[in-house]
Design a protein around this motif. Structure first.
Motif, PDB file in Angstrom:
ATOM      1  N   GLN A  13       0.804  -1.195   0.175  1.00 53.35           N
ATOM      2  CA  GLN A  13       0.088  -0.035  -0.074  1.00 53.35           C
ATOM      3  C   GLN A  13       0.909   1.331   0.120  1.00 53.35           C
ATOM      4  O   GLN A  13       0.695   2.472  -0.642  1.00 53.35           O
ATOM      5  CB  GLN A  13      -0.897   0.040   1.199  1.00 53.35           C
ATOM      6  CG  GLN A  13      -1.867   1.010   1.244  1.00 53.35           C
ATOM      7  CD  GLN A  13      -2.560   1.059   2.480  1.00 53.35           C
ATOM      8  OE1 GLN A  13      -2.373   0.919   3.609  1.00 53.35           O
ATOM      9  NE2 GLN A  13      -3.936   1.402   2.279  1.00 53.35           N
ATOM     10  N   ASP A  14       1.998   1.290   0.754  1.00 53.51           N
ATOM     11  CA  ASP A  14       2.727   2.503   1.024  1.00 53.51           C
ATOM     12  C   ASP A  14       3.489   2.511  -0.506  1.00 53.51           C
ATOM     13  O   ASP A  14       3.740   3.946  -1.000  1.00 53.51           O
ATOM     14  CB  ASP A  14       3.712   2.480   2.002  1.00 53.51           C
ATOM     15  CG  ASP A  14       3.177   2.169   3.278  1.00 53.51           C
ATOM     16  OD1 ASP A  14       2.065   2.632   3.342  1.00 53.51           O
ATOM     17  OD2 ASP A  14       3.954   1.605   4.361  1.00 53.51           O
ATOM     18  N   THR A  15       3.788   1.715  -1.101  1.00 50.98           N
ATOM     19  CA  THR A  15       4.636   1.574  -2.376  1.00 50.98           C
ATOM     20  C   THR A  15       3.626   2.294  -3.312  1.00 50.98           C
ATOM     21  O   THR A  15       3.966   3.494  -4.114  1.00 50.98           O
ATOM     22  CB  THR A  15       5.251   0.555  -2.891  1.00 50.98           C
ATOM     23  OG1 THR A  15       5.955  -0.358  -1.915  1.00 50.98           O
ATOM     24  CG2 THR A  15       5.708   0.565  -4.247  1.00 50.98           C
ATOM     25  N   ALA A  17       0.728   4.010  -2.614  1.00 51.53           N
ATOM     26  CA  ALA A  17       0.481   5.628  -2.367  1.00 51.53           C
ATOM     27  C   ALA A  17       1.516   6.508  -2.844  1.00 51.53           C
ATOM     28  O   ALA A  17       1.502   7.500  -3.394  1.00 51.53           O
ATOM     29  CB  ALA A  17       0.145   5.458  -0.960  1.00 51.53           C
ATOM     30  N   ARG A  18       2.751   6.086  -2.388  1.00 55.41           N
ATOM     31  CA  ARG A  18       4.065   6.835  -2.714  1.00 55.41           C
ATOM     32  C   ARG A  18       4.120   7.318  -4.322  1.00 55.41           C
ATOM     33  O   ARG A  18       4.266   8.438  -4.597  1.00 55.41           O
ATOM     34  CB  ARG A  18       5.205   6.432  -2.146  1.00 55.41           C
ATOM     35  CG  ARG A  18       6.416   7.345  -2.216  1.00 55.41           C
ATOM     36  CD  ARG A  18       7.747   6.675  -1.497  1.00 55.41           C
ATOM     37  NE  ARG A  18       7.560   5.984  -0.324  1.00 55.41           N
ATOM     38  CZ  ARG A  18       7.436   4.825   0.126  1.00 55.41           C
ATOM     39  NH1 ARG A  18       7.480   4.006  -1.032  1.00 55.41           N
ATOM     40  NH2 ARG A  18       7.316   4.457   1.167  1.00 55.41           N
ATOM     41  N   LEU A  19       3.818   6.133  -5.188  1.00 62.23           N
ATOM     42  CA  LEU A  19       4.108   6.499  -6.437  1.00 62.23           C
ATOM     43  C   LEU A  19       3.200   7.478  -7.076  1.00 62.23           C
ATOM     44  O   LEU A  19       3.380   8.341  -7.897  1.00 62.23           O
ATOM     45  CB  LEU A  19       3.981   4.869  -7.210  1.00 62.23           C
ATOM     46  CG  LEU A  19       4.125   5.146  -8.761  1.00 62.23           C
ATOM     47  CD1 LEU A  19       5.408   5.635  -9.149  1.00 62.23           C
ATOM     48  CD2 LEU A  19       3.949   3.731  -9.383  1.00 62.23           C
ATOM     49  N   ARG A  21       1.254   9.590  -5.309  1.00 62.26           N
ATOM     50  CA  ARG A  21       1.475  10.885  -4.851  1.00 62.26           C
ATOM     51  C   ARG A  21       2.687  11.454  -5.468  1.00 62.26           C
ATOM     52  O   ARG A  21       2.527  13.069  -5.614  1.00 62.26           O
ATOM     53  CB  ARG A  21       1.701  10.743  -3.194  1.00 62.26           C
ATOM     54  CG  ARG A  21       1.767  11.967  -2.657  1.00 62.26           C
ATOM     55  CD  ARG A  21       2.130  11.910  -1.191  1.00 62.26           C
ATOM     56  NE  ARG A  21       3.034  11.179  -0.689  1.00 62.26           N
ATOM     57  CZ  ARG A  21       3.237   9.872  -0.287  1.00 62.26           C
ATOM     58  NH1 ARG A  21       2.082   9.063  -0.185  1.00 62.26           N
ATOM     59  NH2 ARG A  21       4.454   9.478  -0.249  1.00 62.26           N
ATOM     60  N   ASP A  22       3.632  11.125  -5.926  1.00 59.13           N
ATOM     61  CA  ASP A  22       4.924  11.681  -6.266  1.00 59.13           C
ATOM     62  C   ASP A  22       4.817  12.002  -7.733  1.00 59.13           C
ATOM     63  O   ASP A  22       5.477  12.630  -8.297  1.00 59.13           O
ATOM     64  CB  ASP A  22       6.188  10.906  -5.911  1.00 59.13           C
ATOM     65  CG  ASP A  22       6.328  10.907  -4.321  1.00 59.13           C
ATOM     66  OD1 ASP A  22       5.836  11.729  -3.744  1.00 59.13           O
ATOM     67  OD2 ASP A  22       7.150  10.068  -3.969  1.00 59.13           O
ATOM     68  N   GLN A  46       6.535   2.303 -14.805  1.00 59.53           N
ATOM     69  CA  GLN A  46       7.134   2.387 -13.452  1.00 59.53           C
ATOM     70  C   GLN A  46       6.175   1.348 -12.503  1.00 59.53           C
ATOM     71  O   GLN A  46       6.662   0.464 -11.628  1.00 59.53           O
ATOM     72  CB  GLN A  46       6.807   3.821 -12.738  1.00 59.53           C
ATOM     73  CG  GLN A  46       7.769   4.783 -13.171  1.00 59.53           C
ATOM     74  CD  GLN A  46       7.492   6.060 -12.605  1.00 59.53           C
ATOM     75  OE1 GLN A  46       6.708   6.741 -12.807  1.00 59.53           O
ATOM     76  NE2 GLN A  46       8.508   6.489 -11.334  1.00 59.53           N
ATOM     77  N   GLU A  77      -5.292   3.030  -4.119  1.00 63.33           N
ATOM     78  CA  GLU A  77      -4.432   4.251  -4.650  1.00 63.33           C
ATOM     79  C   GLU A  77      -4.503   4.791  -6.068  1.00 63.33           C
ATOM     80  O   GLU A  77      -4.553   5.937  -6.283  1.00 63.33           O
ATOM     81  CB  GLU A  77      -2.974   3.888  -4.208  1.00 63.33           C
ATOM     82  CG  GLU A  77      -2.849   3.267  -2.719  1.00 63.33           C
ATOM     83  CD  GLU A  77      -3.344   4.561  -1.966  1.00 63.33           C
ATOM     84  OE1 GLU A  77      -3.047   5.630  -2.293  1.00 63.33           O
ATOM     85  OE2 GLU A  77      -3.719   4.100  -0.785  1.00 63.33           O
TER      86      GLU A  77
END
Length: 380
Positions: A13-15, A17-19, A21-22, A46, A77
């Protein structure tokens, strides 16, 4: 029931979300939307590099072997970012069909490419008259020497404009609404006898109509036993519905956040309009709908990989109904609370609203799934 995520799921989930978001701001999304491809080729790559396109696919073919809950985490996400990439169509639906029906040679050749985002797939199952019924198939497949010839028309093939292969349902025998007699074929959209009419959808995605005029596919391009594909189509569409519910939840969360921020900053009579009690109540109603939709999306994710059964079908129909109603309500309330700006093309909120409305019509609208749920209750 314990809904806590495992350590691996939290990292997944963090991976994702970070992708998002950034790399997927609204302006970036709009620049992707205006390209001929209609989504970000670099972002798609990506997703493959990070292994996200392999999440629901078998480990033996380069995938993660993830569950419906794992797919839910990624799709939420992608929905939050309003991502245009055809993840649902290529990875979840088409990839699931290929994993379920494909022979060893087909899976060895295609699934690693899907898992690494080197190959994009699409599924062509809807026809002008079918109205959400997977068994209503008029496209015909005629057996010929060395393979099959396909003739007919498919509509609303989301992602079909850029797919390397399209999975096409066609009737090899039986009547127009028989469940038996439906086959699934791998079709190269660039080959002779295939034509596409590409168009943008209301919410900024791209799709196409697929015209088949005697297109030839060899025997090695048939998925599973000819005429026995309906059960797999129904099962994998259930997995796609669960993933789409998660995508809708992500879009609803972003819509609620946008709306709340607007209520806190927009002023009338010298105060923020969020201080008006009646608007606070409407915001609470939106969050209540979101909470209910989130619960149903989680239930659908848990049911997605269960064996095919009436209970599984009831659960997925109920989830799609609740999520569809909630998404449309939140979209409408967001526009009302924003006023005129909520309809402008330059504002992200209008795009979330259009996407939620489009989701409500894919894989069956709320009326369709309410009727399906009612029929399944009768057989209890």
């Amino acid at each position: 029931m314990d809904f806590k995520l495992s350590e691996e799921q939290q990292m997944l989930q963090d991976t994702a979300a970070r992708l998002v978001r950034d790399a997927y701001g609204f302006e970036q999304r709009e620049s992707y939307r205006r390209t001929k491809l209609g989504y970000g080729a670099d972002f798609w790559a990506q997703l493959g590099e990070l292994g996200l396109t392999g999440v629901p696919l078998p480990e033996a073919y380069g995938g993660f072997g993830g569950s419906g809950v794992d797919s839910m985490l990624v799709m939420t996400e992608l929905g939050r970012g309003l991502c245009l990439e055809p993840y649902l169509q290529s990875v979840v639906y088409a990839g699931g069909l290929l994993a379920q029906l494909g022979d060893d040679a087909q899976k060895d050749r295609l699934l690693p490419a899907v898992a690494s985002a080197q190959l994009q797939l699409a599924v062509a199952f809807e026809e002008p008259q079918s109205h959400y019924h997977l068994n209503d198939v008029q496209t015909r497949a005629e057996a010929v020497n060395g393979g099959w010839r396909l003739s007919g028309r498919k509509v609303a093939v989301i992602g079909g404009h850029s797919a390397g292969l399209v999975l096409v349902s066609a009737r090899v025998s039986g009547g127009e609404r028989d469940e038996d007699g439906i086959g699934l074929f791998l079709v190269d959209p660039q080959q002779a006898g295939v034509r596409r009419r590409v168009y943008p959808t209301v919410d900024g995605f791209k799709g196409c109509e697929l015209f088949l005029d005697g297109a030839f596919v060899d025997a090695g391009s048939v998925l599973g036993e000819p005429g026995k594909a309906f059960a797999a189509l129904r099962y994998q569409q259930g997995r796609a519905i669960a993933a789409q519910c998660a995508e809708a939840v992500g879009a609803m969360e972003a819509t609620c956040d946008l709306t709340l921020d607007y209520l806190k900053t927009r002023k009338q009579f010298g105060v923020a309009i969020g201080s008006f009690q009646v608007l606070q109540h409407r915001m609470v109603d939106m969050r209540s709908e979101l909470d209910q939709a989130t619960s149903m999306a989680m239930l659908a994710a848990c049911a997605a990989d269960q064996p095919d059964s009436d209970e599984r079908s009831r659960t997925l129909a109920a989830a799609k109904f609740i999520v569809t109603r909630a998404g449309r309500y939140i979209a409408e309330q967001s526009i009302q609370l924003h006023g005129g700006i909520g309809l402008t093309d330059e504002y992200a909120g209008s795009h979330y609203a259009k996407h939620l409305v489009m989701i409500s019509h894919q894989f069956g609208d709320d009326d369709h799934h309410l009727q399906a749920y009612s029929r399944l209750m009768e057989v209890c």
